[in-house]
Design a protein around this motif. Sequence first.
Motif, short mmCIF file in Angstrom:
data_model
loop_
_atom_site.label_atom_id
_atom_site.label_comp_id
_atom_site.label_asym_id
_atom_site.label_seq_id
_atom_site.Cartn_x
_atom_site.Cartn_y
_atom_site.Cartn_z
N THR A 68 0.85 -1.19 0.00
CA THR A 68 0.00 0.00 0.00
C THR A 68 0.88 1.23 0.00
O THR A 68 2.03 1.20 0.45
CB THR A 68 -0.91 0.02 1.23
OG1 THR A 68 -0.09 -0.02 2.40
CG2 THR A 68 -1.87 -1.15 1.22
N ASN A 69 0.32 2.29 -0.48
CA ASN A 69 1.04 3.55 -0.54
C ASN A 69 0.78 4.31 0.76
O ASN A 69 -0.22 5.00 0.90
CB ASN A 69 0.57 4.34 -1.75
CG ASN A 69 1.40 5.58 -1.97
OD1 ASN A 69 2.19 5.97 -1.12
ND2 ASN A 69 1.22 6.20 -3.12
N GLN A 70 1.68 4.19 1.70
CA GLN A 70 1.52 4.83 3.00
C GLN A 70 1.63 6.35 2.91
O GLN A 70 1.04 7.06 3.70
CB GLN A 70 2.57 4.29 3.99
CG GLN A 70 2.40 2.83 4.32
CD GLN A 70 1.06 2.54 4.97
OE1 GLN A 70 0.54 3.34 5.74
NE2 GLN A 70 0.48 1.40 4.64
N ALA A 71 2.34 6.84 1.91
CA ALA A 71 2.47 8.29 1.75
C ALA A 71 1.12 8.91 1.44
O ALA A 71 0.76 9.95 1.99
CB ALA A 71 3.47 8.60 0.64
N TYR A 72 0.37 8.27 0.58
CA TYR A 72 -0.97 8.78 0.23
C TYR A 72 -1.86 8.79 1.47
O TYR A 72 -2.57 9.76 1.72
CB TYR A 72 -1.58 7.92 -0.87
CG TYR A 72 -2.94 8.38 -1.32
CD1 TYR A 72 -3.08 9.51 -2.11
CD2 TYR A 72 -4.09 7.69 -0.95
CE1 TYR A 72 -4.33 9.96 -2.52
CE2 TYR A 72 -5.34 8.13 -1.35
CZ TYR A 72 -5.45 9.26 -2.14
OH TYR A 72 -6.68 9.68 -2.53
N ASN A 73 -1.81 7.72 2.27
CA ASN A 73 -2.61 7.66 3.49
C ASN A 73 -2.23 8.75 4.48
O ASN A 73 -3.09 9.35 5.11
CB ASN A 73 -2.49 6.28 4.15
CG ASN A 73 -3.19 5.21 3.37
OD1 ASN A 73 -4.05 5.50 2.54
ND2 ASN A 73 -2.84 3.97 3.63
N SER A 74 -0.94 9.00 4.63
CA SER A 74 -0.51 10.01 5.60
C SER A 74 -0.89 11.42 5.12
O SER A 74 -1.27 12.28 5.93
CB SER A 74 0.99 9.92 5.86
OG SER A 74 1.71 10.17 4.69
N LEU A 75 -0.84 11.66 3.80
CA LEU A 75 -1.28 12.96 3.28
C LEU A 75 -2.78 13.14 3.48
O LEU A 75 -3.24 14.24 3.85
CB LEU A 75 -0.95 13.07 1.78
CG LEU A 75 0.52 13.24 1.43
CD1 LEU A 75 0.73 13.16 -0.07
CD2 LEU A 75 1.04 14.57 1.96
#
Length: 167
Positions: free
Chosen positions: A98-105
């Motif tokens: 999963t793209n954790q960067a997208y979730n954190s943004l």
Amino acid sequence: MTALEFNYSIAQTSKTLKPFAMRLTRNADDANDLLQDTMVKALNNREKFTDGTNLKAWLYTIMKNTFITNYQRLVRQKTFVDTSEDAYLINSLAYSSTNQAYNSLMMADINKAMSIIEEAHSKPFMLYYKGFKYHEIAEKLNIPIGTVKNRIHLARKQLQKLLTMYR
């Protein structure tokens, strides 16, 4: 009932089956096929019909069951089954990331939007988000349950406006 009487009764009743077949299939050709299948099954199973019972209801039941069977067969034919050796990889989460960067943004944007919303609205909303029931929130904040529902609704509306980029 003799075979001749049975055939005559079926021929007379078949005229009333056509509209029912049209309602089921919504297609004239399919309705004619369904009617024909029903008549064939009725003639083949004449010995199962009990004299003195409702022939029309018996034919309607045969038609309905034939339609259901044909529909289920059609659904099964359209179902695709992958028989390849690597089929177990298709739904495996072990091989996905999963793209954790997208979730954190996204969470940063949500937290920023929540800080903009009035505390009177955001506090009941956050309690509801955490799993509290309306009546529990009302007791905890010492406000009526209608006010709780209203404030949660208003907080949702404000969040929708503030987070339009995630629609």
